[in-house]
Write a protein that holds these residues in place. Structure first.
Motif, mmCIF file in Angstrom:
data_model
loop_
_atom_site.group_PDB
_atom_site.id
_atom_site.type_symbol
_atom_site.label_atom_id
_atom_site.label_comp_id
_atom_site.label_asym_id
_atom_site.label_seq_id
_atom_site.Cartn_x
_atom_site.Cartn_y
_atom_site.Cartn_z
ATOM 1 N N GLU A 82 0.832 -1.206 0.000
ATOM 2 C CA GLU A 82 0.000 0.000 0.000
ATOM 3 C C GLU A 82 0.866 1.255 0.000
ATOM 4 O OE1 GLU A 82 -3.971 1.516 2.379
ATOM 5 O OE2 GLU A 82 -2.448 0.395 3.471
ATOM 6 N N LEU A 83 1.918 1.245 0.815
ATOM 7 C CA LEU A 83 2.822 2.390 0.863
ATOM 8 C C LEU A 83 3.543 2.560 -0.466
ATOM 9 C CD1 LEU A 83 3.636 4.501 2.978
ATOM 10 C CD2 LEU A 83 5.587 3.053 3.562
ATOM 11 N N THR A 84 3.962 1.460 -1.072
ATOM 12 C CA THR A 84 4.612 1.523 -2.385
ATOM 13 C C THR A 84 3.676 2.132 -3.414
ATOM 14 O OG1 THR A 84 5.942 -0.437 -1.867
ATOM 15 C CG2 THR A 84 5.710 0.156 -4.188
ATOM 16 N N ALA A 85 2.424 1.707 -3.414
ATOM 17 C CA ALA A 85 1.448 2.232 -4.372
ATOM 18 C C ALA A 85 1.239 3.734 -4.193
ATOM 19 C CB ALA A 85 0.125 1.496 -4.209
ATOM 20 N N ILE A 86 1.304 4.198 -2.958
ATOM 21 C CA ILE A 86 1.150 5.638 -2.706
ATOM 22 C C ILE A 86 2.279 6.417 -3.372
ATOM 23 C CG2 ILE A 86 1.273 7.398 -0.895
ATOM 24 C CD1 ILE A 86 -0.208 5.416 0.937
ATOM 25 N N TYR A 87 3.512 5.913 -3.242
ATOM 26 C CA TYR A 87 4.651 6.619 -3.827
ATOM 27 C C TYR A 87 4.646 6.533 -5.354
ATOM 28 C CZ TYR A 87 6.279 6.631 0.992
ATOM 29 O OH TYR A 87 6.367 6.819 2.349
ATOM 30 N N ARG A 141 2.361 9.097 -6.575
ATOM 31 C CA ARG A 141 2.914 10.449 -6.456
ATOM 32 C C ARG A 141 4.019 10.726 -7.478
ATOM 33 N NH1 ARG A 141 3.292 11.247 0.159
ATOM 34 N NH2 ARG A 141 1.038 11.105 0.526
ATOM 35 N N GLY A 142 4.370 9.716 -8.263
ATOM 36 C CA GLY A 142 5.300 9.981 -9.360
ATOM 37 C C GLY A 142 6.594 9.207 -9.360
ATOM 38 N N LEU A 143 6.837 8.373 -8.353
ATOM 39 C CA LEU A 143 8.072 7.598 -8.329
ATOM 40 C C LEU A 143 7.941 6.363 -9.216
ATOM 41 C CD1 LEU A 143 9.130 7.613 -4.555
ATOM 42 C CD2 LEU A 143 9.903 9.125 -6.379
ATOM 43 N N ALA A 144 9.059 5.950 -9.793
ATOM 44 C CA ALA A 144 9.084 4.700 -10.547
ATOM 45 C C ALA A 144 8.815 3.542 -9.585
ATOM 46 C CB ALA A 144 10.440 4.520 -11.221
ATOM 47 N N PRO A 145 8.168 2.465 -10.052
ATOM 48 C CA PRO A 145 7.796 1.361 -9.152
ATOM 49 C C PRO A 145 8.966 0.803 -8.341
ATOM 50 C CG PRO A 145 6.682 1.121 -11.249
ATOM 51 C CD PRO A 145 7.629 2.275 -11.405
ATOM 52 N N ASP A 146 10.122 0.606 -8.979
ATOM 53 C CA ASP A 146 11.267 0.066 -8.247
ATOM 54 C C ASP A 146 11.729 1.024 -7.156
ATOM 55 O OD1 ASP A 146 11.153 -2.134 -9.828
ATOM 56 O OD2 ASP A 146 12.815 -1.546 -11.147
ATOM 57 N N LEU A 147 11.801 2.307 -7.520
ATOM 58 C CA LEU A 147 12.232 3.303 -6.544
ATOM 59 C C LEU A 147 11.192 3.443 -5.431
ATOM 60 C CD1 LEU A 147 14.176 5.471 -5.578
ATOM 61 C CD2 LEU A 147 13.041 7.086 -7.136
ATOM 62 N N ALA A 148 9.913 3.424 -5.798
ATOM 63 C CA ALA A 148 8.854 3.530 -4.793
ATOM 64 C C ALA A 148 8.928 2.385 -3.795
ATOM 65 C CB ALA A 148 7.490 3.539 -5.484
ATOM 66 N N GLU A 149 9.196 1.188 -4.276
ATOM 67 C CA GLU A 149 9.316 0.043 -3.384
ATOM 68 C C GLU A 149 10.527 0.177 -2.475
ATOM 69 O OE1 GLU A 149 9.331 -4.851 -3.585
ATOM 70 O OE2 GLU A 149 9.824 -3.665 -5.372
ATOM 71 N N ARG A 150 11.640 0.666 -3.026
ATOM 72 C CA ARG A 150 12.841 0.842 -2.215
ATOM 73 C C ARG A 150 12.619 1.887 -1.117
ATOM 74 N NH1 ARG A 150 16.141 -2.334 -0.705
ATOM 75 N NH2 ARG A 150 15.703 -1.380 1.296
ATOM 76 N N VAL A 151 11.958 2.992 -1.492
ATOM 77 C CA VAL A 151 11.656 4.037 -0.510
ATOM 78 C C VAL A 151 10.728 3.489 0.577
ATOM 79 C CG1 VAL A 151 10.496 6.252 -0.152
ATOM 80 C CG2 VAL A 151 12.037 5.938 -2.104
ATOM 81 N N ALA A 152 9.706 2.756 0.165
ATOM 82 C CA ALA A 152 8.763 2.193 1.134
ATOM 83 C C ALA A 152 9.464 1.240 2.089
ATOM 84 C CB ALA A 152 7.632 1.484 0.395
#
Length: 239
Positions: A107-112, A115-126
């Motif tokens: 869910e947190l990954t999907a939020i990022y 908001r504009g992050l690439a899926p891989d980067l969003a998952e890493r940030v999450a």
């Protein structure tokens, strides 16, 4: 686990943010504005229908005391309800993180991603934020709760009561010294000047345009006093 480099990233709390003032500033502005306007309207209405100076002063003083206590109670209940709702959200998120951490991470990954992050980067940030403080990450990014302006019921109640009383003292003091035959005029002029000044000060404290804020409260104040004066005059003639 990757530890954040605190010295490389400035803290959000190291800079002055006007949004951090929103809790007490809202209570202060609303309390003072209500104190000025409601007491002035009460005095104008009573003065329009009564020729007794003592009655006018008594009505204004009663309005000051009752209004201050009412504002304190109302703010305390309102902000307490907000705090209760935020605590309930916090407990719900804590339970979800304990019982279904994989879904919460997704869910947190999907939020990022949204908001504009690439899926891989969003998952890493999450993942990184979850390792540091999963609950804070979800409260901030999923629900929108931060610690910049936490609800403080007692602070809101005290600020509202004091600022209401301070605001109400303006038209009450003017009505005390004004000639009986021109109480409404004196109170109206003092009230509009006080409302305009308060609107400008509140806008300055909040970083908003001062002229527009001052004009807004002056117009609403003039309307409120005109209505209550007319009603007071009608009732005074009837009784």
């Amino acid at each position: 686990m990757v530890r954040p480099i605190r010295s490389a990233v400035p803290s959000a709390h190291a800079e002055p943010h006007l949004s951090g003032r929103s809790g007490w500033l809202r209570a202060a502005v609303m309390g003072a504005n209500d104190g000025i306007l409601s007491t002035a309207s009460l005095i104008a209405g009573v003065a329009a229908g009564s020729s007794n100076h003592a009655t006018i002063i008594l009505a204004g003083f009663a309005g000051l005391v009752a209004g201050a206590l009412s504002m304190a109670a109302g703010e305390y209940v309102s902000v307490s309800s907000q705090a209760d709702a935020e605590r309930a959200d916090m407990e719900r998120e804590r339970d979800e993180l304990e019982n279904n951490p994989e879904a919460e991470l997704a869910e947190l990954t999907a939020i990022y991603v949204e908001r504009g992050l690439a899926p891989d980067l969003a998952e890493r940030v999450a993942i990184d934020l979850t390792e540091v403080d999963a609950l804070t990450a979800h409260l901030r990014d999923e629900i929108g709760l931060t610690d910049l302006s936490p609800p403080r019921p007692v602070q809101a109640a005290v600020v509202s009561a004091l600022t209401f009383a301070a605001g109400a003292a303006v038209p009450l003091a003017v009505s005390w010294v004004a000639p009986l035959d021109s109480v409404v005029l004196w109170v109206a002029v003092a009230t509009l000047a006080a409302l305009g000044s308060l609107g400008a000060l509140g806008a300055q404290a909040g970083g908003a345009p001062q002229g527009r804020a001052a004009l807004r409260v002056i117009l609403w104040g003039a309307l409120a006093m005109a209505v209550t004066t007319a009603i007071g005059a009608l009732v005074g003639q009837a009784v």
